[in-house]
Design an enzyme around this catalytic site. Sequence first.
Site, PDB file in Angstrom:
ATOM      1  N   SER A 139      30.487  36.536  34.829  1.00  0.00           N
ATOM      2  CA  SER A 139      30.895  37.742  35.567  1.00  0.00           C
ATOM      3  C   SER A 139      30.054  38.031  36.798  1.00  0.00           C
ATOM      4  CB  SER A 139      30.832  38.954  34.639  1.00  0.00           C
ATOM      5  OG  SER A 139      31.702  38.742  33.568  1.00  0.00           O
ATOM      6  N   CYS A 163      35.240  44.595  34.190  1.00  0.00           N
ATOM      7  CA  CYS A 163      36.590  44.410  33.663  1.00  0.00           C
ATOM      8  C   CYS A 163      37.160  43.079  34.143  1.00  0.00           C
ATOM      9  CB  CYS A 163      37.496  45.549  34.136  1.00  0.00           C
ATOM     10  SG  CYS A 163      39.226  45.267  33.708  1.00  0.00           S
ATOM     11  N   HIS A 189      40.657  48.406  29.668  1.00  0.00           N
ATOM     12  CA  HIS A 189      39.946  49.474  30.356  1.00  0.00           C
ATOM     13  C   HIS A 189      40.876  50.532  30.922  1.00  0.00           C
ATOM     14  CE1 HIS A 189      36.845  46.296  30.424  1.00  0.00           C
ATOM     15  NE2 HIS A 189      35.976  47.311  30.450  1.00  0.00           N
TER      16      HIS A 189
END
Lengths: 606, 365
Positions: free
Chosen positions: A317, A373, A360
């Site tokens: 991420s 997310c 989310h």
Amino acid sequence: MDIRRREPEEFKARYKYLVFAAVVVFLIIFVRLWYLQVIKEHEFRLLSENNRIRLRKISAVRGMIMDRKGRILADNRPSFNVMVMPEDVDDLQGLTKRLSRFLHLSASKIEGKIRDRNRPPFQPIKIKGDISWREMSLLKTNRLDLPGVQISIEPIRTYPHGKVAAHILGYVGEIDKEELKSKKGYKMGDCVGKCGVEWAWEGHLRGIDGGRQVEVDAVGKEVRVLREVPPIPGHNLYLTIDLDLQRYAEKLLSERAGAIIAMDPTTGEILAFCSSPSFQPSLFAKGISVKEWEELVSSPLHPLQNRGIQGLYPPGSVFKIVTAAAGLEEGVITPRTILYCSGIYHVGRRGYQCWRRGGHGAVDLHRGLVESCDIFFYQVGERLGVEKLSRYAEGFGLGRPTGIDLKGEKSGLIPTAEWKKDRLGEPWYAGETVSMAIGQGYLLVTPLQLLNLISSIANGGRVLKPQIAKRVEDVDGNVLEEYRPKQIGRLPISQRTLNEIKEALVDVVRDKRGTGRAARLAGVEIAGKTGTAQVIRLRGTGRRLKPEEVPYEWRDHAWFVAYAPASDPEIAVVVLIEHGGHGGAAAAPIAGKMIKKYLDLKQGGG
Amino acid sequence: MIDKRLLGQLDVKLVALVITLIAIGIINLYSATVNLAGVGLPFYQRQLWWLGIGVVIGLLVFLVDYHYFEEFAYPFYFLSLLCIVCVLIYGMVVGGAQRWIKIGLFTFQPSELMKIALIFVLAHHFAKYTGRDGYRLRDLLIPAIITIIPVGLIAKQPDLGTALVLFFVFLSTVIFVKIRFRSLLILLMVVILATPFFWAGLKDYQRTRILTFLNPNMDPLGAGYHIIQSKIAVGSGGIWGKGYLHGTQCKLQFLPEHHTDFVFAVLGEEWGFVGCGVVLALYLTLILWGLNTSVRAKDRYGALLAFGITAMLFFHVVVNVGMVLGIMPVVGLPLPFLSYGGSSIIVTLMGIGILLNVRARRYMF
């Protein structure tokens, strides 16, 4: 008749003088020859037998390596080596027998060394290096039974802090055949930097060997020194590393596999560089034994690998920073774009999950980064396409070495459709773009690349060359070279995009739902980004497993990149824990501790 | 262009002398390199190939009347100059010095070619002038410029030895063609005054070499050690030498360039004073023969060509042998016929071709 015809007659006047001159010069040579070969014959013949005049090397002391505050990281100590000059040995069998008893080496091994065919004649052979005092006194007392044996004193490299910063320092060892061919001015048996800064600053550290012209007797004992040239010690190297921070980083990792690197984002100076597990660099200086070498090489955690520049991992991420920047710059999203995360996102027939099973809900860019997310970024990636994504990845310094002065830095990999066609012969699938947007798939980076990325964000978009050395001084303390910050590029993004990202990165740590909240410190604002790099896609259960429930080598890699203080960054850190699980849980607290230690040191050290 | 009577005019004695020196060179080189592991062919065989090429070139140079060369003097000179500039710019760096240029499989040193080119140009220049009472300094301006340009470029490579050869050829030619005594004195003054600037332009290792020659104690591990080892090799040979293939000193790598620049040390060790004396006598004969060819040449141009070649050979022999015996600096000049190396052989045999050429055309019109 040719007008020139008559001319040569005039040369006759000088002809006899020239003949005379030539004869005189040759006579001088004859006289010299007579002097050397007839008058001095006896003297020279004696000298030529057994090659009585020899050159003995006096090794230069290698320059020291210091941390940024002048604390010694690499030093030298005297060592005693047993050398044999085979030309001076009459009774080889007897000698090897005696030596093997004194030195606890097998006779066949000693004989093998002495009989080495590649050795140039009249070069002593090292039988055993760095012998103990006991061995030394044994040899000294039995000197008369050991013709042709010499004990040479040589400086040997030591690293007073053991394994600390081993991957940065590198190590030295005896020059090998390949290096002899490619490097100028080296002889067999010379010591040479093999990797790390010992390798990169070899020219400065090495110094210039001196030597002694000696006359020896028939058994190779020195009779007198004819001439001597003192060696010139190597230059001292000051690194940018802070020893305290370095040791702290190593303590934080202990023996876990991973890397921690800290950098001053305003200058690119590396403050700590830790790759774990580590090794003892002093093993190599002595001449590493086969057993020790095999232990190092066969260890499943590869201690010799410098994970900071040679370890390749998916960025996970952390890469969302790149995707976010690309999305804003290319206009496929704005800071106010809302995308919906239901927990699963379909591309073609396949479903891609968000790390949070329930989703989310409605997410904008800020929340997308703060809560990491996945589905928000799947959609940004899908809108961008692989070519634009990889172009921005390149712009952020991925896919090529950062240019740090260490050996063997890897480039990493930014996949493109073209690359995949060439390499695997398959077309690019849309799903792969989606994976890439969250830093998975074929993407590979080194920890140092991610550190440079976050550092560029911190310093307002300048891409700097990571600097490991501060300056080089000669023995007298004169500064020979000073390494200044070097900008090698700029992030391909506007100030507005940069600010948008920076604000989100602060909330990654500050916000109570931020994935990096474990890095939080009192009194200082930290900006950061977590990453959890999948090693293998776990099928079946559909449930997200805890790290302990998965075999070690299948666990995710934990990433955290951070800088602090957020408003005026002084330190940027990357933490990678191999198979450490979630970035937020495993890596973020370590980054927080590193930053705290840095600030404590700054206060304490003034 | 090629006359039938030419072969009748071939100087058989000079040819015999050269063949003798070549034979000694090969025999000595075999001994010098018998222990030296090289890639591909052994050194003496490679040398034989170079000799083959050199003999063909020398023969061609002999066959064509040297007057035909005169108009090509300047083109040849500028071509060599161009090659030297190319070497400086593109040449591959070998041993820290840019001397080689690669053409296909061959590497050659254009600075070697310049030796011949300069001799041609200087001969051409001085052949035209017929002043009776000697040259004045202003008459020497053009030849001096012609010499200084390649000398400077070659010294920059840096190849000190070859630069000195060119300078020596110029200086001795100037003396040969008769310069006014006063002009000679001024010239010598200029040389003396220019020395400090020349010194400042030298590379560190070249300065070290000259200083080492003046005081070998300065570099006992490098050049000083070579000189000592070379003296030990020659001196230990004694009167009769240690015998062919029985030298020890030279074969044991004490002399790093014992097949090229220090090859005379091998001869000295194995053949002793007698062997060296014979070889030196042969060289002296060659030099005197060259001088004789020069004064008996048909015309000024031929005389100057022969003289230039002789001066070049003389300088090579004296500096090389002097270096091996420790009475000259270590400047790195090959010994004609004895040292290993293609460029040296080809240039030497070209020179011999010119000598034979001039000698054969003494009586021809």
